[in-house]
Design a protein around this motif. Sequence first.
Motif, PDB file in Angstrom:
ATOM      1  N   GLN A 167      10.389   7.624   0.806  1.00 43.18           N
ATOM      2  CA  GLN A 167      10.265   8.627  -0.246  1.00 43.18           C
ATOM      3  C   GLN A 167       9.501   8.087  -1.459  1.00 43.18           C
ATOM      4  N   ALA A 168       8.928   6.877  -1.315  1.00 44.08           N
ATOM      5  CA  ALA A 168       8.029   6.331  -2.338  1.00 44.08           C
ATOM      6  C   ALA A 168       6.608   6.807  -2.032  1.00 44.08           C
ATOM      7  N   MET A 169       5.726   6.688  -3.020  1.00 38.90           N
ATOM      8  CA  MET A 169       4.319   7.018  -2.785  1.00 38.90           C
ATOM      9  C   MET A 169       3.429   5.783  -2.779  1.00 38.90           C
ATOM     10  N   VAL A 170       3.690   4.845  -3.683  1.00 46.02           N
ATOM     11  CA  VAL A 170       2.869   3.637  -3.763  1.00 46.02           C
ATOM     12  C   VAL A 170       3.726   2.380  -3.809  1.00 46.02           C
ATOM     13  N   TYR A 171       4.675   2.382  -4.743  1.00 43.99           N
ATOM     14  CA  TYR A 171       5.373   1.146  -5.075  1.00 43.99           C
ATOM     15  C   TYR A 171       6.766   1.068  -4.466  1.00 43.99           C
ATOM     16  N   ILE A 172       7.019  -0.014  -3.732  1.00 41.09           N
ATOM     17  CA  ILE A 172       8.391  -0.440  -3.502  1.00 41.09           C
ATOM     18  C   ILE A 172       8.530  -1.800  -4.173  1.00 41.09           C
ATOM     19  N   LYS A 178      -1.468  -0.331  -4.668  1.00 38.45           N
ATOM     20  CA  LYS A 178      -2.094   0.892  -4.164  1.00 38.45           C
ATOM     21  C   LYS A 178      -2.904   0.642  -2.901  1.00 38.45           C
ATOM     22  N   THR A 179      -3.324  -0.592  -2.702  1.00 36.64           N
ATOM     23  CA  THR A 179      -4.082  -0.931  -1.494  1.00 36.64           C
ATOM     24  C   THR A 179      -3.184  -1.458  -0.382  1.00 36.64           C
ATOM     25  N   GLY A 180      -1.874  -1.424  -0.601  1.00 38.96           N
ATOM     26  CA  GLY A 180      -0.934  -1.831   0.435  1.00 38.96           C
ATOM     27  C   GLY A 180      -0.670  -3.324   0.506  1.00 38.96           C
ATOM     28  N   LYS A 181      -1.149  -4.059  -0.501  1.00 39.23           N
ATOM     29  CA  LYS A 181      -0.908  -5.494  -0.532  1.00 39.23           C
ATOM     30  C   LYS A 181       0.380  -5.788  -1.311  1.00 39.23           C
ATOM     31  N   PHE A 182       0.753  -7.064  -1.331  1.00 34.26           N
ATOM     32  CA  PHE A 182       1.914  -7.499  -2.099  1.00 34.26           C
ATOM     33  C   PHE A 182       1.453  -8.201  -3.370  1.00 34.26           C
ATOM     34  N   ALA A 183       2.178  -7.984  -4.447  1.00 31.92           N
ATOM     35  CA  ALA A 183       1.841  -8.620  -5.713  1.00 31.92           C
ATOM     36  C   ALA A 183       3.114  -9.084  -6.396  1.00 31.92           C
ATOM     37  N   HIS A 184       2.952 -10.016  -7.327  1.00 33.28           N
ATOM     38  CA  HIS A 184       4.068 -10.504  -8.138  1.00 33.28           C
ATOM     39  C   HIS A 184       3.586 -10.525  -9.572  1.00 33.28           C
ATOM     40  N   ASP A 185       4.086  -9.586 -10.374  1.00 30.51           N
ATOM     41  CA  ASP A 185       3.564  -9.424 -11.726  1.00 30.51           C
ATOM     42  C   ASP A 185       4.587  -8.677 -12.582  1.00 30.51           C
ATOM     43  N   SER A 186       4.206  -8.430 -13.825  1.00 29.13           N
ATOM     44  CA  SER A 186       5.104  -7.791 -14.783  1.00 29.13           C
ATOM     45  C   SER A 186       5.372  -6.332 -14.430  1.00 29.13           C
ATOM     46  N   THR A 227      25.067  -8.727   1.730  1.00 29.79           N
ATOM     47  CA  THR A 227      24.374  -9.102   2.965  1.00 29.79           C
ATOM     48  C   THR A 227      23.157  -9.966   2.630  1.00 29.79           C
ATOM     49  N   SER A 228      22.451 -10.355   3.659  1.00 35.64           N
ATOM     50  CA  SER A 228      21.241 -11.182   3.472  1.00 35.64           C
ATOM     51  C   SER A 228      20.025 -10.340   3.117  1.00 35.64           C
ATOM     52  N   VAL A 229      20.177  -8.999   3.139  1.00 37.24           N
ATOM     53  CA  VAL A 229      19.070  -8.102   2.809  1.00 37.24           C
ATOM     54  C   VAL A 229      19.369  -7.418   1.479  1.00 37.24           C
ATOM     55  N   PRO A 230      18.623  -7.719   0.428  1.00 40.19           N
ATOM     56  CA  PRO A 230      18.908  -7.099  -0.869  1.00 40.19           C
ATOM     57  C   PRO A 230      18.429  -5.646  -0.928  1.00 40.19           C
ATOM     58  N   PHE A 231      19.030  -4.864  -1.811  1.00 42.15           N
ATOM     59  CA  PHE A 231      18.529  -3.522  -2.094  1.00 42.15           C
ATOM     60  C   PHE A 231      17.140  -3.639  -2.732  1.00 42.15           C
ATOM     61  N   ILE A 232      16.277  -2.684  -2.401  1.00 35.31           N
ATOM     62  CA  ILE A 232      14.985  -2.572  -3.071  1.00 35.31           C
ATOM     63  C   ILE A 232      14.968  -1.261  -3.857  1.00 35.31           C
ATOM     64  N   THR A 233      13.949  -1.085  -4.698  1.00 34.84           N
ATOM     65  CA  THR A 233      13.771   0.180  -5.399  1.00 34.84           C
ATOM     66  C   THR A 233      12.315   0.621  -5.270  1.00 34.84           C
ATOM     67  N   SER A 234      11.931   1.689  -5.981  1.00 36.21           N
ATOM     68  CA  SER A 234      10.595   2.241  -5.760  1.00 36.21           C
ATOM     69  C   SER A 234      10.129   3.072  -6.938  1.00 36.21           C
ATOM     70  N   ASP A 235       8.961   3.705  -6.773  1.00 37.71           N
ATOM     71  CA  ASP A 235       8.442   4.614  -7.798  1.00 37.71           C
ATOM     72  C   ASP A 235       9.171   5.961  -7.797  1.00 37.71           C
ATOM     73  N   GLN A 236      10.121   6.140  -6.885  1.00 31.47           N
ATOM     74  CA  GLN A 236      11.054   7.267  -6.905  1.00 31.47           C
ATOM     75  C   GLN A 236      12.431   6.662  -6.667  1.00 31.47           C
TER      76      GLN A 236
END
Length: 332
Positions: free
Chosen positions: A298-303, A35-43, A227-236
């Motif tokens: 089209q995400a709000m917080v999480y990618i 939510k603060t725009g940082k990166f995290a690695h967690d469950s 490709t070398s760029v994987p698909f990502i997903t999000s909160d939408q």
Amino acid sequence: MLRKDLEAKKRQHYVWAKYLARWGRGTMNVFYTTKTGKFAHDSVRGIAVDDYFYKITVLNSKHIEVIKGFSRNSPDHLQQHHMSYLHDFLRIQQVEFIYGKSGTQNLQIEQYLQALKCNQLENLHAAHEKMALPVLAALAEEKLDVLQNQRHMLEFMTFFGHQICRTKTFRDGVMRVLSRQSALEIEVANAMQHTWWFLSYMYGMNMGFSLYIGRQNARHALLINDTSVPFITSDQPIVNVHSCVSDKKFTPPEYADLYYPITPRVAYIICDSERFPSGRHEVDKATVVEFNSKVAAQAMVYIIGDTVDAIRPFRKYIGQNYQSAPDGRVKT
């Protein structure tokens, strides 16, 4: 310990945790933006989740009339389904009212009523997830022919429609653009906010049915990303990537190419356009970057990605499509 049927579910995902774990490389841990725009690695258990997100609210006559008003825009058979589900939820409300009027106090009854209010809607979504699970597993293995089975297609499209409409991202986007310029509009907007838990399920039902009956006219394709760029997903996780979607103004699009990443390598798309004919298609890096950018916009917080490098280039796009929402208010 409480009996299982007396446990009220508190932490409720609006994006399926088991789906998000597909970016965990065999674990439950993924890389994501906070939510603060940082990166995290967690469950994934802490991502796209809110306390009591699906808890039902008390509905008065005005709330019920607003629900019925929106339902009347649907085909008759869907209206019947809407009212059947509404009746089930109102029965919980009625039982709670009768208990309150009785003047008695029974901890077990109160726990059971709380569990019903918190769990009933989430249990419906869990049932749709369970039915879609074998389809998603097959698609992740590039087995598009799983959808030649009509039952599988129906269950997948039902899940698909609900996954569009059940998210906090979708809810907040709708609430943000509702017009509140008159007393009536304010009343309707407030009623929609109060009843959104039901309206979102109703809209998801409609969306899924529409996708299912329109399956012969739309183009359903499986996209393979080597490709070398994987698909990502999000909160939408399901987004409209059609070229008519504006990144300058929040307005209802005329057409939809509904894109759903399933793993870092595999995605599913339902096209109004002719960009991808039905079948299996390999995509190039430019297409992956484009779709990842639109997922973030089209995400709000999480990618979410399988590495921090997968999401880093797209953090700057998060929420882009919502920034102009106040200028594009829609009428209720």
